[in-house]
Design a protein around this motif. Structure first.
Motif, PDB file in Angstrom:
ATOM      1  N   ARG A 190     -10.892  26.937   7.590  1.00 25.23           N
ATOM      2  CA  ARG A 190     -10.418  27.588   8.796  1.00 25.23           C
ATOM      3  C   ARG A 190      -9.078  28.257   8.553  1.00 25.23           C
ATOM      4  O   ARG A 190      -8.273  27.827   7.736  1.00 25.23           O
ATOM      5  CB  ARG A 190     -10.291  26.574   9.935  1.00 25.23           C
ATOM      6  CG  ARG A 190     -11.608  25.997  10.396  1.00 25.23           C
ATOM      7  CD  ARG A 190     -11.427  25.093  11.607  1.00 25.23           C
ATOM      8  NE  ARG A 190     -10.581  23.948  11.304  1.00 25.23           N
ATOM      9  CZ  ARG A 190      -9.327  23.808  11.729  1.00 25.23           C
ATOM     10  NH1 ARG A 190      -8.778  24.767  12.455  1.00 25.23           N
ATOM     11  NH2 ARG A 190      -8.632  22.739  11.417  1.00 25.23           N
ATOM     12  N   ALA A 191      -8.803  29.311   9.378  1.00 25.06           N
ATOM     13  CA  ALA A 191      -7.564  30.075   9.189  1.00 25.06           C
ATOM     14  C   ALA A 191      -6.340  29.277   9.572  1.00 25.06           C
ATOM     15  O   ALA A 191      -5.249  29.526   9.074  1.00 25.06           O
ATOM     16  CB  ALA A 191      -7.625  31.364  10.018  1.00 25.06           C
ATOM     17  N   GLY A 192      -6.489  28.290  10.470  1.00 26.79           N
ATOM     18  CA  GLY A 192      -5.339  27.498  10.895  1.00 26.79           C
ATOM     19  C   GLY A 192      -5.228  26.151  10.216  1.00 26.79           C
ATOM     20  O   GLY A 192      -4.497  25.277  10.687  1.00 26.79           O
ATOM     21  N   SER A 193      -5.962  25.931   9.122  1.00 29.43           N
ATOM     22  CA  SER A 193      -5.914  24.640   8.454  1.00 29.43           C
ATOM     23  C   SER A 193      -4.608  24.477   7.683  1.00 29.43           C
ATOM     24  O   SER A 193      -3.860  25.438   7.460  1.00 29.43           O
ATOM     25  CB  SER A 193      -7.113  24.499   7.518  1.00 29.43           C
ATOM     26  OG  SER A 193      -7.052  25.513   6.523  1.00 29.43           O
ATOM     27  N   ALA A 194      -4.366  23.274   7.259  1.00 22.89           N
ATOM     28  CA  ALA A 194      -3.122  22.993   6.537  1.00 22.89           C
ATOM     29  C   ALA A 194      -3.093  23.688   5.186  1.00 22.89           C
ATOM     30  O   ALA A 194      -2.048  24.176   4.742  1.00 22.89           O
ATOM     31  CB  ALA A 194      -2.976  21.480   6.359  1.00 22.89           C
ATOM     32  N   ARG A 211       2.358  30.282   3.322  1.00 27.84           N
ATOM     33  CA  ARG A 211       3.797  30.063   3.208  1.00 27.84           C
ATOM     34  C   ARG A 211       4.328  30.473   1.847  1.00 27.84           C
ATOM     35  O   ARG A 211       5.481  30.899   1.723  1.00 27.84           O
ATOM     36  CB  ARG A 211       4.115  28.592   3.485  1.00 27.84           C
ATOM     37  CG  ARG A 211       5.600  28.298   3.651  1.00 27.84           C
ATOM     38  CD  ARG A 211       5.795  26.888   4.134  1.00 27.84           C
ATOM     39  NE  ARG A 211       5.389  25.920   3.127  1.00 27.84           N
ATOM     40  CZ  ARG A 211       6.178  25.465   2.148  1.00 27.84           C
ATOM     41  NH1 ARG A 211       7.414  25.928   2.026  1.00 27.84           N
ATOM     42  NH2 ARG A 211       5.738  24.584   1.281  1.00 27.84           N
ATOM     43  N   HIS A 212       3.514  30.368   0.830  1.00 31.58           N
ATOM     44  CA  HIS A 212       3.936  30.730  -0.530  1.00 31.58           C
ATOM     45  C   HIS A 212       3.561  32.159  -0.892  1.00 31.58           C
ATOM     46  O   HIS A 212       3.907  32.603  -1.986  1.00 31.58           O
ATOM     47  CB  HIS A 212       3.312  29.763  -1.552  1.00 31.58           C
ATOM     48  CG  HIS A 212       3.856  28.368  -1.427  1.00 31.58           C
ATOM     49  ND1 HIS A 212       5.109  28.006  -1.881  1.00 31.58           N
ATOM     50  CD2 HIS A 212       3.301  27.251  -0.893  1.00 31.58           C
ATOM     51  CE1 HIS A 212       5.306  26.719  -1.639  1.00 31.58           C
ATOM     52  NE2 HIS A 212       4.223  26.225  -1.045  1.00 31.58           N
ATOM     53  N   SER A 255       1.779  38.062   8.943  1.00 29.65           N
ATOM     54  CA  SER A 255       1.865  37.149  10.084  1.00 29.65           C
ATOM     55  C   SER A 255       3.021  37.535  11.000  1.00 29.65           C
ATOM     56  O   SER A 255       2.889  37.557  12.231  1.00 29.65           O
ATOM     57  CB  SER A 255       2.029  35.722   9.589  1.00 29.65           C
ATOM     58  OG  SER A 255       2.164  34.826  10.667  1.00 29.65           O
ATOM     59  N   ARG A 256       4.186  37.849  10.406  1.00 27.12           N
ATOM     60  CA  ARG A 256       5.332  38.251  11.234  1.00 27.12           C
ATOM     61  C   ARG A 256       5.046  39.559  11.974  1.00 27.12           C
ATOM     62  O   ARG A 256       5.445  39.735  13.133  1.00 27.12           O
ATOM     63  CB  ARG A 256       6.576  38.400  10.355  1.00 27.12           C
ATOM     64  CG  ARG A 256       7.085  37.114   9.738  1.00 27.12           C
ATOM     65  CD  ARG A 256       8.471  37.300   9.160  1.00 27.12           C
ATOM     66  NE  ARG A 256       8.881  36.176   8.364  1.00 27.12           N
ATOM     67  CZ  ARG A 256       8.786  36.107   7.032  1.00 27.12           C
ATOM     68  NH1 ARG A 256       8.292  37.150   6.359  1.00 27.12           N
ATOM     69  NH2 ARG A 256       9.173  35.040   6.377  1.00 27.12           N
ATOM     70  N   GLN A 257       4.360  40.475  11.321  1.00 27.23           N
ATOM     71  CA  GLN A 257       4.048  41.751  11.950  1.00 27.23           C
ATOM     72  C   GLN A 257       3.103  41.568  13.135  1.00 27.23           C
ATOM     73  O   GLN A 257       3.292  42.174  14.199  1.00 27.23           O
ATOM     74  CB  GLN A 257       3.434  42.697  10.918  1.00 27.23           C
ATOM     75  CG  GLN A 257       3.249  44.123  11.415  1.00 27.23           C
ATOM     76  CD  GLN A 257       2.729  45.032  10.334  1.00 27.23           C
ATOM     77  OE1 GLN A 257       2.439  44.571   9.224  1.00 27.23           O
ATOM     78  NE2 GLN A 257       2.604  46.310  10.638  1.00 27.23           N
ATOM     79  N   ARG A 258       2.087  40.718  12.982  1.00 21.48           N
ATOM     80  CA  ARG A 258       1.179  40.453  14.087  1.00 21.48           C
ATOM     81  C   ARG A 258       1.897  39.765  15.250  1.00 21.48           C
ATOM     82  O   ARG A 258       1.663  40.079  16.421  1.00 21.48           O
ATOM     83  CB  ARG A 258       0.007  39.583  13.600  1.00 21.48           C
ATOM     84  CG  ARG A 258      -1.015  40.327  12.763  1.00 21.48           C
ATOM     85  CD  ARG A 258      -2.282  39.515  12.619  1.00 21.48           C
ATOM     86  NE  ARG A 258      -2.042  38.236  11.980  1.00 21.48           N
ATOM     87  CZ  ARG A 258      -2.123  38.023  10.667  1.00 21.48           C
ATOM     88  NH1 ARG A 258      -2.443  39.031   9.845  1.00 21.48           N
ATOM     89  NH2 ARG A 258      -1.894  36.843  10.159  1.00 21.48           N
ATOM     90  N   LYS A 259       2.797  38.832  14.933  1.00 23.88           N
ATOM     91  CA  LYS A 259       3.539  38.133  15.989  1.00 23.88           C
ATOM     92  C   LYS A 259       4.441  39.098  16.746  1.00 23.88           C
ATOM     93  O   LYS A 259       4.536  39.055  17.983  1.00 23.88           O
ATOM     94  CB  LYS A 259       4.362  36.999  15.379  1.00 23.88           C
ATOM     95  CG  LYS A 259       5.105  36.170  16.407  1.00 23.88           C
ATOM     96  CD  LYS A 259       5.849  35.021  15.758  1.00 23.88           C
ATOM     97  CE  LYS A 259       6.583  34.194  16.795  1.00 23.88           C
ATOM     98  NZ  LYS A 259       7.325  33.057  16.160  1.00 23.88           N
TER      99      LYS A 259
END
Length: 304
Positions: A37-41, A48-49, A57-61
């Motif tokens: 899943r896209a929201g998994s750990a 993050r790496h 992610s920042r652009q979508r937010k």
């Protein structure tokens, strides 16, 4: 010759079990990384790496936040502000703040202590007559120069007393309670039905049936009207404007913030009742236009 059966030889050592897993079973026990899943750990750790994924992610937010802000501004612009009123002559009169002391005689709307300009002028003229110097009845021994000086001195003293009285009775020099009392009286005179009934035609009476109960005629109104919903809405608007002006400089006054919310929601209930009762008639239009109220003051849910 006996038949031959071809089979793939196994190079694994015999462990005592004859079970051989199938390739499909092996895939089901070890799912691929693409099914995570896209929201998994694991995905969050990989993002993050990865600087490219982090930038996406920042652009979508940022795009979501800007879109939300644009929708909020569009919604507020279409409905208006539930607290502040548009600038109208009556609203400017309610928003009148303390100005400098006035030396000239003020109008009825600027006098304190339940005074009006006519009574004040009569009292000042009466005091001027009482304090005027007496003329010498014996004109042979009278000194015209001395009488002229006394008259000029009396006139100067009367002007000083009049300026002092004007400063005392000016509502701009009174406290907040006196100013609010005067604003409430202005709302009663502006929207009271003892005055507005002369402006607006009465609502058409319903057709009564023969079997309907005969109600007695209403007792005519005596005195000022202070209980009609439009008067109460105007009084609440004056209090809301006063509290909102106070909260612009004191952001930590939680007690008055709660009082402001209570007044706004109480006014919303009265506006809904009046709109339902008058069905958007001339009385409703007159109230909304005079107070500068928008649809946000009575429509929808008010969140403050």
């Amino acid at each position: 010759m006996p038949p031959r059966f071809l089979f793939q030889s196994s190079f694994k050592a015999f462990t005592g079990s004859s079970y051989v897993p199938s390739p499909l079973a092996t895939l089901s026990l070890k799912p691929s990384a693409t099914s995570i899943r896209a929201g998994s750990a694991e995905t969050r750790e990989r993002r993050r790496h990865d600087p490219f994924l982090m930038a996406q992610s920042r652009q979508r937010k940022a795009a979501n936040l800007s879109r939300r802000q644009a929708l909020t501004q569009e919604r507020e612009g279409s409905l208006g502000d539930p607290v502040q009123s548009e600038s109208t002559p009556f609203v400017q009169q309610l928003k009148a703040t303390q100005s400098g002391p006035q030396v000239s005689a003020a109008s009825d709307g600027d006098l304190n202590y339940f005074l009006n300009s006519e009574r004040l002028e009569e009292a000042l003229e009466y005091s001027k007559t009482l304090t005027s110097p007496l003329e010498n009845l014996d004109r042979d021994t009278a000194d015209p120069q001395l009488e002229k000086e006394m008259a000029e001195r009396h006139l100067q003293q009367h002007q000083n007393a009049q300026a002092a009285i004007d400063r005392i009775v000016n509502i701009n020099n009174g406290n907040t309670e006196d100013q609010m009392r005067l604003r409430i009286q202005q709302c009663i005179e502006k929207f009271g039905r003892h005055n507005t009934d002369k402006q607006f035609p009465p609502k058409p009476a319903a057709v009564s049936h023969q079997s309907a109960t005969a109600h007695p005629e209403k007792t005519p109104r005596v005195g000022q009207d202070t209980g009609s919903p439009e008067v109460q809405v105007a009084i609440l608007t004056a209090k809301i404007l006063n509290l909102s002006r106070h909260l612009q400089t004191t952001n930590k006054d939680m007690h008055n913030k709660r009082n402001l919310r209570i007044l706004v929601h109480k006014r919303q209930k009265l506006l809904r009742y009046l709109r339902k009762k008058e069905r958007g008639g001339p009385r409703w239009q007159y109230l909304v236009e005079t107070l500068g109220l928008s649809d946000a003051a009575w429509k929808g849910e008010i969140s403050m």
